[in-house]
Motif scaffolding. Structure first.
Motif, PDB file in Angstrom:
ATOM      1  N   ILE A 189      18.182  94.366  -9.990  1.00 35.20           N
ATOM      2  CA  ILE A 189      18.143  95.376  -8.930  1.00 35.20           C
ATOM      3  C   ILE A 189      17.848  94.775  -7.552  1.00 35.20           C
ATOM      4  N   PRO A 190      16.838  93.899  -7.384  1.00 36.44           N
ATOM      5  CA  PRO A 190      16.648  93.331  -6.053  1.00 36.44           C
ATOM      6  C   PRO A 190      17.836  92.498  -5.577  1.00 36.44           C
ATOM      7  N   PHE A 191      18.482  91.775  -6.499  1.00 38.04           N
ATOM      8  CA  PHE A 191      19.670  91.014  -6.077  1.00 38.04           C
ATOM      9  C   PHE A 191      20.788  91.957  -5.659  1.00 38.04           C
ATOM     10  N   GLU A 192      21.005  93.009  -6.466  1.00 37.98           N
ATOM     11  CA  GLU A 192      22.043  93.988  -6.137  1.00 37.98           C
ATOM     12  C   GLU A 192      21.795  94.603  -4.763  1.00 37.98           C
ATOM     13  N   LEU A 193      20.552  94.985  -4.498  1.00 38.80           N
ATOM     14  CA  LEU A 193      20.228  95.570  -3.198  1.00 38.80           C
ATOM     15  C   LEU A 193      20.400  94.552  -2.075  1.00 38.80           C
ATOM     16  N   GLY A 194      19.960  93.313  -2.325  1.00 40.45           N
ATOM     17  CA  GLY A 194      20.134  92.277  -1.314  1.00 40.45           C
ATOM     18  C   GLY A 194      21.592  92.063  -0.982  1.00 40.45           C
ATOM     19  N   LEU A 195      22.442  92.058  -2.005  1.00 41.94           N
ATOM     20  CA  LEU A 195      23.879  91.892  -1.794  1.00 41.94           C
ATOM     21  C   LEU A 195      24.452  93.054  -0.994  1.00 41.94           C
ATOM     22  N   ARG A 196      24.011  94.267  -1.303  1.00 40.73           N
ATOM     23  CA  ARG A 196      24.511  95.440  -0.577  1.00 40.73           C
ATOM     24  C   ARG A 196      24.040  95.434   0.874  1.00 40.73           C
ATOM     25  N   TYR A 197      22.764  95.121   1.098  1.00 40.20           N
ATOM     26  CA  TYR A 197      22.253  95.066   2.469  1.00 40.20           C
ATOM     27  C   TYR A 197      22.988  94.001   3.287  1.00 40.20           C
ATOM     28  N   TYR A 198      23.185  92.844   2.687  1.00 42.18           N
ATOM     29  CA  TYR A 198      23.822  91.749   3.429  1.00 42.18           C
ATOM     30  C   TYR A 198      25.281  92.070   3.737  1.00 42.18           C
ATOM     31  N   THR A 199      25.991  92.641   2.766  1.00 38.86           N
ATOM     32  CA  THR A 199      27.377  93.031   3.001  1.00 38.86           C
ATOM     33  C   THR A 199      27.455  94.075   4.106  1.00 38.86           C
ATOM     34  N   ASP A 200      26.546  95.036   4.085  1.00 35.43           N
ATOM     35  CA  ASP A 200      26.538  96.076   5.113  1.00 35.43           C
ATOM     36  C   ASP A 200      26.246  95.479   6.483  1.00 35.43           C
ATOM     37  N   LEU A 202      27.020  92.463   7.470  1.00 35.68           N
ATOM     38  CA  LEU A 202      28.227  91.767   7.914  1.00 35.68           C
ATOM     39  C   LEU A 202      29.277  92.737   8.442  1.00 35.68           C
ATOM     40  N   MET A 203      29.290  93.965   7.909  1.00 36.39           N
ATOM     41  CA  MET A 203      30.297  94.955   8.284  1.00 36.39           C
ATOM     42  C   MET A 203      29.869  95.826   9.457  1.00 36.39           C
ATOM     43  N   GLY A 204      28.675  95.564  10.012  1.00 37.92           N
ATOM     44  CA  GLY A 204      28.204  96.351  11.144  1.00 37.92           C
ATOM     45  C   GLY A 204      27.349  97.527  10.765  1.00 37.92           C
ATOM     46  N   ASN A 205      26.776  97.506   9.566  1.00 32.40           N
ATOM     47  CA  ASN A 205      25.829  98.523   9.097  1.00 32.40           C
ATOM     48  C   ASN A 205      26.413  99.933   8.970  1.00 32.40           C
ATOM     49  N   PRO A 206      27.574 100.097   8.339  1.00 30.26           N
ATOM     50  CA  PRO A 206      28.139 101.446   8.210  1.00 30.26           C
ATOM     51  C   PRO A 206      27.485 102.293   7.116  1.00 30.26           C
ATOM     52  N   TYR A 207      27.002 101.669   6.049  1.00 33.24           N
ATOM     53  CA  TYR A 207      26.429 102.437   4.947  1.00 33.24           C
ATOM     54  C   TYR A 207      24.935 102.663   5.133  1.00 33.24           C
ATOM     55  N   PHE A 208      24.215 101.630   5.575  1.00 28.02           N
ATOM     56  CA  PHE A 208      22.783 101.734   5.841  1.00 28.02           C
ATOM     57  C   PHE A 208      22.574 101.687   7.356  1.00 28.02           C
ATOM     58  N   LEU A 217      19.864  92.636   7.549  1.00 21.47           N
ATOM     59  CA  LEU A 217      19.745  91.220   7.198  1.00 21.47           C
ATOM     60  C   LEU A 217      18.323  90.919   6.732  1.00 21.47           C
ATOM     61  N   VAL A 218      17.335  91.494   7.425  1.00 23.01           N
ATOM     62  CA  VAL A 218      15.934  91.333   7.019  1.00 23.01           C
ATOM     63  C   VAL A 218      15.720  91.937   5.639  1.00 23.01           C
ATOM     64  N   ARG A 219      16.263  93.130   5.428  1.00 23.07           N
ATOM     65  CA  ARG A 219      16.134  93.791   4.133  1.00 23.07           C
ATOM     66  C   ARG A 219      16.755  92.939   3.018  1.00 23.07           C
ATOM     67  N   ALA A 220      17.918  92.371   3.302  1.00 20.07           N
ATOM     68  CA  ALA A 220      18.581  91.534   2.298  1.00 20.07           C
ATOM     69  C   ALA A 220      17.699  90.357   1.903  1.00 20.07           C
ATOM     70  N   LYS A 221      17.089  89.716   2.884  1.00 19.44           N
ATOM     71  CA  LYS A 221      16.238  88.560   2.591  1.00 19.44           C
ATOM     72  C   LYS A 221      14.986  88.981   1.830  1.00 19.44           C
ATOM     73  N   GLU A 222      14.463  90.149   2.117  1.00 17.44           N
ATOM     74  CA  GLU A 222      13.322  90.665   1.358  1.00 17.44           C
ATOM     75  C   GLU A 222      13.691  90.819  -0.115  1.00 17.44           C
ATOM     76  N   GLN A 223      14.848  91.423  -0.369  1.00 11.45           N
ATOM     77  CA  GLN A 223      15.261  91.658  -1.747  1.00 11.45           C
ATOM     78  C   GLN A 223      15.596  90.347  -2.467  1.00 11.45           C
ATOM     79  N   PHE A 224      16.240  89.438  -1.781  1.00 12.42           N
ATOM     80  CA  PHE A 224      16.529  88.142  -2.394  1.00 12.42           C
ATOM     81  C   PHE A 224      15.233  87.381  -2.687  1.00 12.42           C
ATOM     82  N   GLY A 225      14.226  87.583  -1.851  1.00 10.71           N
ATOM     83  CA  GLY A 225      12.928  86.966  -2.109  1.00 10.71           C
ATOM     84  C   GLY A 225      12.300  87.503  -3.373  1.00 10.71           C
ATOM     85  N   GLN A 226      12.418  88.818  -3.604  1.00  8.93           N
ATOM     86  CA  GLN A 226      11.894  89.404  -4.833  1.00  8.93           C
ATOM     87  C   GLN A 226      12.676  88.893  -6.037  1.00  8.93           C
TER      88      GLN A 226
END
Length: 244
Positions: A189-200, A202-208, A217-226
């Motif tokens: 789950i944290p990896f999945e969320l990190g991947l989604r945050y990072y992709t978003d 890169l795309m200019g934050n359309p979903y989040f 980007l900060v959120r992605a790194k938090e999740q990848f850290g977990q």
């Protein structure tokens, strides 16, 4: 005015100090899964492809942006995504909540009843998804700077207490195979969320959507850290006694 917390009995369990909080949380998730197992008919999902990690992987790989890419996140995804796709894709066999963070449970102090909110994330997947998300929300502590570098980290005791309480709950219906894969749920789950945050990001934050362009980007790194903490524990045999 769409937030309805003030109109419902109870308060979010995340902000309360109650005895055996982790065990209460785990028991509530197990009971909900048991009740959902009695649903019949076709399930119409509100959010398409929710918790489909291969879909999120394809979305990341299709992003063409190059000027914003973060080396740390890129290396994490390149190194770990094959492991996730090989070990952390679960059979779709149950109706789940889809967003079982501890803040989505209300606790009524008078009746001591627990109830779930934010039901638009219901989907047909694996109960392991909900369990992994529950652990993520309860066991991960953010630091003073909003990351795990300064005072934050992964609370291993909360993680283990939750998993043991869920497994031992009277209404638990996990198979031995599913129990053996619980560590992968905690990692996924944290990896999945990190991947989604990072992709978003890169795309200019359309979903989040966020006022700060770098926030996802900060959120992605938090999740990848977990995720890194969870996988280290798995490599060290932290989950071994629980899944035997």
């Amino acid at each position: 005015h769409w937030r309805i917390y003030p109109y419902l009995p109870g308060e979010p369990l995340s902000g309360l100090s109650v005895p055996n909080k982790t065990e209460l949380f785990a028991g509530a998730v197990s009971s909900m899964h048991f009740l959902l197992s009695g649903l019949s008919g076709d399930l119409q999902e509100v959010i398409g492809h929710f918790h489909e990690i291969r879909y999120y992987a394809d979305a990341f790989l299709s992003v063409t942006a190059v000027h914003k890419r973060d080396e740390e996140c890129e290396q994490m995804i390149a190194k770990e995504l094959p492991f996730l796709l090989e070990n952390c894709v679960f059979e779709k066999n149950a109706v789940i909540h889809g967003d079982t963070k501890i803040g989505n449970i209300l606790y009524d102090k008078e009746t001591r009843q627990l109830s779930f909110i934010d039901l638009d994330t219901f989907c047909y997947a694996s109960r392991l998804i909900d369990i992994g998300d529950s652990v993520r929300s309860a066991a991960y502590k953010r630091g003073s700077a909003g990351n795990d570098e300064r005072g934050g980290g992964f609370d291993r005791t909360v993680c283990l207490d939750f998993l043991k309480a869920y497994i031992s709950a009277p209404l638990c219906r996990l198979s031995r195979e599913e129990i053996s894969r619980l560590p992968f749920a905690v990692m996924r789950i944290p990896f999945e969320l990190g991947l989604r945050y990072y992709t978003d990001y890169l795309m200019g934050n359309p979903y989040f959507p966020t006022a700060c362009p770098e926030r996802n980007l900060v959120r992605a790194k938090e999740q990848f850290g977990q995720y890194r903490c969870c996988k280290t524990d798995w490599n060290c045999g932290f989950f071994a006694d629980m899944v035997e």
